[in-house]
Motif scaffolding. Structure first.
Motif, PDB file in Angstrom:
ATOM      1  N   LEU A  40      11.772  -3.610 -58.468  1.00  0.00           N
ATOM      2  CA  LEU A  40      12.504  -4.893 -58.575  1.00  0.00           C
ATOM      3  C   LEU A  40      11.524  -6.064 -58.591  1.00  0.00           C
ATOM      4  CD1 LEU A  40      15.573  -4.181 -56.240  1.00  0.00           C
ATOM      5  CD2 LEU A  40      15.377  -3.844 -58.716  1.00  0.00           C
ATOM      6  N   ARG A  42       9.456  -9.359 -59.252  1.00  0.00           N
ATOM      7  CA  ARG A  42       9.718 -10.747 -59.624  1.00  0.00           C
ATOM      8  C   ARG A  42       8.770 -11.114 -60.769  1.00  0.00           C
ATOM      9  NH1 ARG A  42      12.570 -13.734 -55.707  1.00  0.00           N
ATOM     10  NH2 ARG A  42      12.961 -12.529 -53.828  1.00  0.00           N
ATOM     11  N   THR A  44      11.239 -10.950 -63.024  1.00  0.00           N
ATOM     12  CA  THR A  44      12.348 -10.294 -63.739  1.00  0.00           C
ATOM     13  C   THR A  44      13.564 -10.224 -62.822  1.00  0.00           C
ATOM     14  OG1 THR A  44      10.748  -8.963 -64.922  1.00  0.00           O
ATOM     15  CG2 THR A  44      13.012  -8.148 -64.930  1.00  0.00           C
ATOM     16  N   HIS A  45      13.314  -9.819 -61.562  1.00  0.00           N
ATOM     17  CA  HIS A  45      14.400  -9.729 -60.580  1.00  0.00           C
ATOM     18  C   HIS A  45      14.239 -10.841 -59.553  1.00  0.00           C
ATOM     19  CE1 HIS A  45      15.591  -5.911 -62.304  1.00  0.00           C
ATOM     20  NE2 HIS A  45      14.326  -5.586 -62.336  1.00  0.00           N
ATOM     21  N   THR A  46      15.316 -11.145 -58.869  1.00  0.00           N
ATOM     22  CA  THR A  46      15.250 -12.291 -57.948  1.00  0.00           C
ATOM     23  C   THR A  46      15.534 -11.882 -56.505  1.00  0.00           C
ATOM     24  OG1 THR A  46      17.539 -12.730 -58.496  1.00  0.00           O
ATOM     25  CG2 THR A  46      15.884 -14.036 -59.654  1.00  0.00           C
ATOM     26  N   PRO A  50      20.147  -5.958 -59.822  1.00  0.00           N
ATOM     27  CA  PRO A  50      20.969  -6.821 -60.681  1.00  0.00           C
ATOM     28  C   PRO A  50      22.428  -6.337 -60.719  1.00  0.00           C
ATOM     29  CG  PRO A  50      19.543  -5.402 -61.988  1.00  0.00           C
ATOM     30  CD  PRO A  50      19.146  -5.190 -60.567  1.00  0.00           C
ATOM     31  N   THR A 222      15.099 -10.235 -69.653  1.00  0.00           N
ATOM     32  CA  THR A 222      14.741 -11.311 -68.723  1.00  0.00           C
ATOM     33  C   THR A 222      14.371 -12.610 -69.448  1.00  0.00           C
ATOM     34  OG1 THR A 222      13.361 -11.975 -66.876  1.00  0.00           O
ATOM     35  CG2 THR A 222      12.306 -10.602 -68.529  1.00  0.00           C
TER      36      THR A 222
END
Ligand code: NAD
Length: 374
Positions: A40, A42, A44-46, A50, A222
């Motif tokens: 996961l 970052r 791309t993911h926060t 998701p 993304t």
């Protein structure tokens, strides 16, 4: 896709990301049990998983550059899609090596050490391994072009030249057995991934397949990366009411493949023993220009096609890139989607993220500060 019952557990690394999450959906729809290994990453993911992550998939949070995470994730697995990778434009060069190349070495190391009964490994590579591509010089015939000279680019001369100084004709679509000329850390480490996977696969009789993707388009892609693909930039600008900014003269040819066609390619090579130990281009088979893409975006968003051509270029970017997909077609695969489908699906997705314009402006500032756009 026809659903069939199977006990086979499939591991998808990077399965929370863009291509991986669509592949996970496709595998589950076809009746496979699926496990995902993903860190996961970052930006791309926060934070967490998701919203689109398929609830039927198992999730292992971990790194593909950590042996213990592979050991955990590989338990009872029959098939592996290794998609996790690093592909931004940043300067952390060692991260490309860890995520793209070392990860492949670790995967085979664990399979061999633990004698895991793996039936097939499929790894995600990129058209970037081809570099500037294949052209024809009137004097010297077929040539693998060197990266373009920045001095010429600064004079807005976008052509590809032969070493003899003559402008070349072309480009010619790349075939899988063409010479590779990777020109950046991403492409060099994808080449290493390919070679390691195929060599170790052959040596230890682990059927292995390399997929070289063109530019994949679809939802879930993304918009937070530093590096920005053309579709993200054009769609985000058009939706924000801004003019679409294009690099060079807009006539760069690209190969834009729809995510559904890309997922279908994975399913074909998974099932076909003829694919084993082979490399396949996964592209659209079309020759669209980025100007075609900008026009299609303007139409989909409902704004006038009025692009802004500032005469700038991104360093280390190829003039054209396109792939020959006849080898994959021989396995029965056909790309079905049109450029309009790619754009429609991405625009529908990105509309839900109005903050995307903020990320895009920041990425443009960062690229300019690092002289990556000139
Ligand atoms: N999207 C494209 O157009 C394209 C084109 C050519 C090749 N590829 C390749 O396809 C693969 C998937 O790309 P994508 O567009 O889905 O990217 P993505 O960023 O959407 O997904 C990658 C996923 O991998 C995970 N990840 C990254 N590093 C990891 C690590 N060290 N350990 C575990 N997980 C990690 C991320 O968290 C993310 O969920 C990549 O290998 C990429 O190089 C993509």
């Amino acid at each position: 896709m026809a659903k069939r019952k199977t006990n086979n557990l499939v591991l998808v690394t990077g399965g929370a990301g863009f291509v991986g999450s669509h592949l996970v959906d496709g595998l589950i729809a076809s009746g496979y049990r699926v496990r995902v290994l993903d860190n996961l990453r970052r930006p791309t993911h926060t934070g967490g998983l998701p919203a689109w992550f398929n609830k039927k998939a198992q999730f292992v949070r971990g790194d593909v550059d950590k042996k213990s995470d592979w050991e955990k994730a590989l338990k009872d697995v029959s098939y592996i899609f290794h998609l996790a990778g690093y592909m931004d434009y940043r300067m952390d060069f060692s991260e490309y090596v860890r995520a793209n190349a070392e990860s492949a070495a670790l995967l085979y190391e664990v399979i061999v050490e633990k004698r895991l009964p793996v039936k097939k490994v499929i790894v995600a590579s990129s058209q970037a391994v081809y570099g500037e591509g294949k052209y024809v010089c009137r004097v010297h015939g077929l040539q693998y072009a060197k990266p373009r000279d920045e001095k010429r680019l600064k004079k807005q001369d976008w052509a590809v030249y032969c070493a003899c100084g003559k402008k070349m004709a072309g480009p010619i679509a790349q075939k899988e057995d063409d010479e590779l000329m990777p020109t950046n850390p991403y492409a060099i480490t994808k080449r290493a991934l390919e070679e390691l996977a195929l060599m170790l696969g052959r040596e230890y009789s682990i059927p292995t397949v390399v997929l070289r993707y063109a530019i994949v388009h679809g939802s879930r892609q993304t918009f937070r990366n530093f590096y920005s693909g053309a579709l993200r930039a054009y769609a985000v600008q058009a939706l924000a009411g801004e003019r679409i900014e294009m690099h060079e003269d807009g006539h760069q040819i690209r190969d834009f493949v729809h995510i559904d066609d890309a997922v279908a390619a994975h399913m074909v090579v998974l099932k076909s023993s003829k694919a084993n130990y082979e490399i396949f281009n996964v592209g659209s088979g079309r020759r669209d220009t980025v100007m075609d893409l900008a026009k299609t975006v303007a139409k989909a968003v409902g704004v006038r096609h009025n692009p802004l051509l500032k005469g700038v270029f991104r360093v280390r970017t190829t003039r054209h890139s396109l792939m020959d997909v006849s080898k994959l077609k021989r396995l029965g695969w056909r790309p079905k989607k049109k450029l309009e489908d790619n754009v429609r699906d991405y625009v529908a997705f990105i509309k839900g993220y109005p903050e995307a314009i903020r990320y895009l402006r920041q990425s443009y500032r960062d690229m300019a500060a690092k002289s990556l756009v000139q």
